[in-house]
Design a protein around this motif. Structure first.
Motif, PDB file in Angstrom:
ATOM      1  N   ARG A   1       0.863  -1.183   0.000  1.00  0.00           N
ATOM      2  CA  ARG A   1       0.000   0.000   0.000  1.00  0.00           C
ATOM      3  C   ARG A   1       0.898   1.231   0.000  1.00  0.00           C
ATOM      4  O   ARG A   1       1.729   1.387   0.894  1.00  0.00           O
ATOM      5  CB  ARG A   1      -0.883   0.009   1.245  1.00  0.00           C
ATOM      6  N   PRO A   2       0.721   2.105  -0.970  1.00  0.00           N
ATOM      7  CA  PRO A   2       1.591   3.281  -1.045  1.00  0.00           C
ATOM      8  C   PRO A   2       1.402   4.243   0.128  1.00  0.00           C
ATOM      9  O   PRO A   2       2.298   5.043   0.414  1.00  0.00           O
ATOM     10  CB  PRO A   2       1.203   3.932  -2.374  1.00  0.00           C
ATOM     11  N   ASP A   3       0.291   4.134   0.842  1.00  0.00           N
ATOM     12  CA  ASP A   3       0.053   5.027   1.978  1.00  0.00           C
ATOM     13  C   ASP A   3       0.659   4.494   3.273  1.00  0.00           C
ATOM     14  O   ASP A   3       0.581   5.144   4.311  1.00  0.00           O
ATOM     15  CB  ASP A   3      -1.446   5.292   2.159  1.00  0.00           C
ATOM     16  N   PHE A   4       1.287   3.320   3.240  1.00  0.00           N
ATOM     17  CA  PHE A   4       1.920   2.743   4.424  1.00  0.00           C
ATOM     18  C   PHE A   4       3.420   2.971   4.384  1.00  0.00           C
ATOM     19  O   PHE A   4       4.039   2.891   3.320  1.00  0.00           O
ATOM     20  CB  PHE A   4       1.672   1.239   4.501  1.00  0.00           C
TER      21      PHE A   4
ATOM     22  N   GLY B   1       4.816  -0.109  16.337  1.00  0.00           N
ATOM     23  CA  GLY B   1       3.568   0.636  16.480  1.00  0.00           C
ATOM     24  C   GLY B   1       2.934   0.916  15.127  1.00  0.00           C
ATOM     25  O   GLY B   1       1.712   0.826  14.969  1.00  0.00           O
ATOM     26  N   GLN B   2       3.753   1.245  14.144  1.00  0.00           N
ATOM     27  CA  GLN B   2       3.223   1.452  12.794  1.00  0.00           C
ATOM     28  C   GLN B   2       2.604   0.166  12.262  1.00  0.00           C
ATOM     29  O   GLN B   2       1.535   0.188  11.643  1.00  0.00           O
ATOM     30  CB  GLN B   2       4.328   1.908  11.850  1.00  0.00           C
ATOM     31  N   MET B   3       3.274  -0.957  12.477  1.00  0.00           N
ATOM     32  CA  MET B   3       2.751  -2.235  11.979  1.00  0.00           C
ATOM     33  C   MET B   3       1.382  -2.541  12.581  1.00  0.00           C
ATOM     34  O   MET B   3       0.478  -2.987  11.872  1.00  0.00           O
ATOM     35  CB  MET B   3       3.710  -3.375  12.312  1.00  0.00           C
ATOM     36  N   LEU B   4       1.230  -2.313  13.867  1.00  0.00           N
ATOM     37  CA  LEU B   4      -0.044  -2.620  14.509  1.00  0.00           C
ATOM     38  C   LEU B   4      -1.143  -1.701  13.991  1.00  0.00           C
ATOM     39  O   LEU B   4      -2.287  -2.132  13.806  1.00  0.00           O
ATOM     40  CB  LEU B   4       0.085  -2.542  16.025  1.00  0.00           C
ATOM     41  N   THR B   5      -0.814  -0.453  13.719  1.00  0.00           N
ATOM     42  CA  THR B   5      -1.785   0.466  13.120  1.00  0.00           C
ATOM     43  C   THR B   5      -2.141   0.008  11.712  1.00  0.00           C
ATOM     44  O   THR B   5      -3.314   0.007  11.321  1.00  0.00           O
ATOM     45  CB  THR B   5      -1.218   1.896  13.094  1.00  0.00           C
ATOM     46  N   MET B   6      -1.142  -0.407  10.944  1.00  0.00           N
ATOM     47  CA  MET B   6      -1.394  -0.904   9.598  1.00  0.00           C
ATOM     48  C   MET B   6      -2.311  -2.126   9.646  1.00  0.00           C
ATOM     49  O   MET B   6      -3.237  -2.257   8.834  1.00  0.00           O
ATOM     50  CB  MET B   6      -0.063  -1.247   8.911  1.00  0.00           C
ATOM     51  N   GLY B   7      -2.072  -3.018  10.596  1.00  0.00           N
ATOM     52  CA  GLY B   7      -2.923  -4.195  10.747  1.00  0.00           C
ATOM     53  C   GLY B   7      -4.367  -3.822  11.023  1.00  0.00           C
ATOM     54  O   GLY B   7      -5.293  -4.418  10.456  1.00  0.00           O
ATOM     55  N   ARG B   8      -4.571  -2.835  11.889  1.00  0.00           N
ATOM     56  CA  ARG B   8      -5.934  -2.371  12.173  1.00  0.00           C
ATOM     57  C   ARG B   8      -6.590  -1.835  10.908  1.00  0.00           C
ATOM     58  O   ARG B   8      -7.742  -2.136  10.617  1.00  0.00           O
ATOM     59  CB  ARG B   8      -5.905  -1.267  13.240  1.00  0.00           C
ATOM     60  N   ILE B   9      -5.859  -1.030  10.162  1.00  0.00           N
ATOM     61  CA  ILE B   9      -6.401  -0.445   8.927  1.00  0.00           C
ATOM     62  C   ILE B   9      -6.766  -1.537   7.924  1.00  0.00           C
ATOM     63  O   ILE B   9      -7.773  -1.439   7.218  1.00  0.00           O
ATOM     64  CB  ILE B   9      -5.390   0.560   8.320  1.00  0.00           C
ATOM     65  N   LEU B  10      -5.960  -2.593   7.873  1.00  0.00           N
ATOM     66  CA  LEU B  10      -6.220  -3.699   6.943  1.00  0.00           C
ATOM     67  C   LEU B  10      -7.325  -4.635   7.434  1.00  0.00           C
ATOM     68  O   LEU B  10      -7.695  -5.578   6.740  1.00  0.00           O
ATOM     69  CB  LEU B  10      -4.929  -4.492   6.712  1.00  0.00           C
TER      70      LEU B  10
END
Length: 167
Positions: free
Chosen positions: A35-38, A137-146
């Motif tokens: 995802r280009p926004d990640f 922390g970024q990874m966990l946020t990305m997981g939530r978004i996905l």
């Protein structure tokens, strides 16, 4: 090296294991979804970036190991199992540092882009660790978004001493 840093790293490994266990529960296409926004494009790529930081700061700058490739080839780390193997190599670099870094607070100069930075061996160990937690922390946020949030239960802060064989 100071035994406290070795203990601290074992807690980092326990926390990392929780993230790996979560990542293994994800569909493979979610772990590698670009995802280009990640930051760095995908969950896998963030983990590769973190590993690169350990290799560059501790391995290359601290231990003088050969640079190898500038960046980890994420196409070779196609899944969580492959990324675990990468982190086994990271652990090996840390073990080498714990053995060879004998003056944790003595200053040394390391090259970073076009400048020399004055750091300590302790700093060389701590920098990638704090960097890992930032990106976790970024990874966990990305997981939530996905749509795949980290589950309730043990959080991803430092592992407990009992999880890492200490205490």
């Amino acid at each position: 090296m100071n035994a406290d840093l070795r203990d601290l790293y074992s807690w980092v490994q326990a926390a990392r294991e929780r993230v790996f266990a979560w990542a293994e529960s994800l569909p493979a296409e979610i772990y590698t979804q670009e995802r280009p926004d990640f930051a760095y494009g995908s969950l896998r790529n963030v983990q590769a970036h973190i590993a690169d930081c350990y290799f560059a700061w501790i391995g290359v700058r601290g231990l003088g190991l050969p640079l190898g490739s500038e960046r980890l080839d994420t196409s070779a780390a196609i899944d969580v199992a492959a990324m675990r193997r990468v982190y086994n190599e990271v652990d090996g670099v840390l073990e080498q540092a714990f053995t060879q870094f004998t003056q944790p607070d003595g200053f040394l100069d390391v090259q970073f882009h076009d400048e020399a930075l004055r750091v300590t061996q302790r700093w060389l160990v701590m920098h990638p660790i704090t960097h890992e937690f930032h990106h976790k922390g970024q990874m966990l946020t990305m997981g939530r978004i996905l749509g795949w949030p980290y589950p309730p239960g043990p959080d991803t802060d430092l592992g407990l001493p009992t999880e890492s064989g200490i205490g």
